[in-house]
Design a protein around this motif. Structure first.
Motif, mmCIF file in Angstrom:
data_model
loop_
_atom_site.group_PDB
_atom_site.id
_atom_site.type_symbol
_atom_site.label_atom_id
_atom_site.label_comp_id
_atom_site.label_asym_id
_atom_site.label_seq_id
_atom_site.Cartn_x
_atom_site.Cartn_y
_atom_site.Cartn_z
ATOM 1 N N LEU A 117 0.833 -1.198 0.000
ATOM 2 C CA LEU A 117 0.000 0.000 0.000
ATOM 3 C C LEU A 117 0.872 1.254 0.000
ATOM 4 O O LEU A 117 0.603 2.204 -0.734
ATOM 5 N N ALA A 118 1.916 1.249 0.794
ATOM 6 C CA ALA A 118 2.815 2.414 0.854
ATOM 7 C C ALA A 118 3.440 2.674 -0.521
ATOM 8 O O ALA A 118 3.551 3.827 -0.949
ATOM 9 N N ARG A 119 3.812 1.603 -1.224
ATOM 10 C CA ARG A 119 4.427 1.742 -2.534
ATOM 11 C C ARG A 119 3.461 2.370 -3.543
ATOM 12 O O ARG A 119 3.839 3.167 -4.389
ATOM 13 N N SER A 120 2.197 2.024 -3.461
ATOM 14 C CA SER A 120 1.243 2.499 -4.464
ATOM 15 C C SER A 120 0.284 3.568 -3.942
ATOM 16 O O SER A 120 -0.632 3.970 -4.656
ATOM 17 N N HIS A 121 0.513 4.054 -2.739
ATOM 18 C CA HIS A 121 -0.400 5.006 -2.112
ATOM 19 C C HIS A 121 -0.614 6.258 -2.966
ATOM 20 O O HIS A 121 -1.753 6.687 -3.180
ATOM 21 N N ALA A 122 0.453 6.829 -3.466
ATOM 22 C CA ALA A 122 0.325 8.056 -4.269
ATOM 23 C C ALA A 122 -0.452 7.785 -5.556
ATOM 24 O O ALA A 122 -1.290 8.599 -5.959
ATOM 25 N N ASP A 123 -0.196 6.640 -6.202
ATOM 26 C CA ASP A 123 -0.918 6.303 -7.434
ATOM 27 C C ASP A 123 -2.413 6.162 -7.178
ATOM 28 O O ASP A 123 -3.227 6.458 -8.051
ATOM 29 N N LEU A 124 -2.773 5.709 -6.004
ATOM 30 C CA LEU A 124 -4.172 5.544 -5.641
ATOM 31 C C LEU A 124 -4.794 6.866 -5.193
ATOM 32 O O LEU A 124 -5.858 7.259 -5.669
#
Length: 111
Positions: free
Chosen positions: A20-27
């Motif tokens: 989640l941390a890795r893709s948080h900004a994309d989401l």
């Protein structure tokens, strides 16, 4: 030696948190741009993140392993070993509920 079946709940939660941390900004960046001014945005975000975690915890172990493989190779979809097919539902089947009627055809194509 430990395998996927022996992964502890703490480790599973940690893996979800890292992904989640890795893709948080994309989401969150597009959602914030579109809906961030809404008064219920914080509650929506909280519900969304809880739902994502719940569904990920329900995900079969083999698919979780595939998720991690794809995290390590983010360009997996460009592989010459992959087949993909994209369609607009209205043009392909008319309605979403009619898509299953076309699955045999997709299988015949090798998709």
């Amino acid at each position: 030696m430990t395998g996927p079946a022996s992964t502890s709940a703490t480790e599973i939660g940690r893996i979800f948190t890292l992904r989640l941390a890795r893709s948080h900004a994309d989401l969150m960046e597009p959602l914030t741009r579109l809906y961030g001014a809404r008064p219920d945005f914080a509650a929506f975000t909280e519900r969304l993140l809880a739902m994502l975690e719940a569904r990920w915890l329900e995900r079969p172990e083999d698919l979780k392993a595939l998720d991690l493989e794809r995290d390590l190779n983010p360009e997996w979809f460009l592989s010459q070993n992959q087949i993909a097919y994209v369609f607009y539902i209205d043009r392909f089947a008319g309605r979403l509920k009619d898509v299953p009627q076309h699955i045999a055809w997709l299988k015949a194509l090798g998709v």
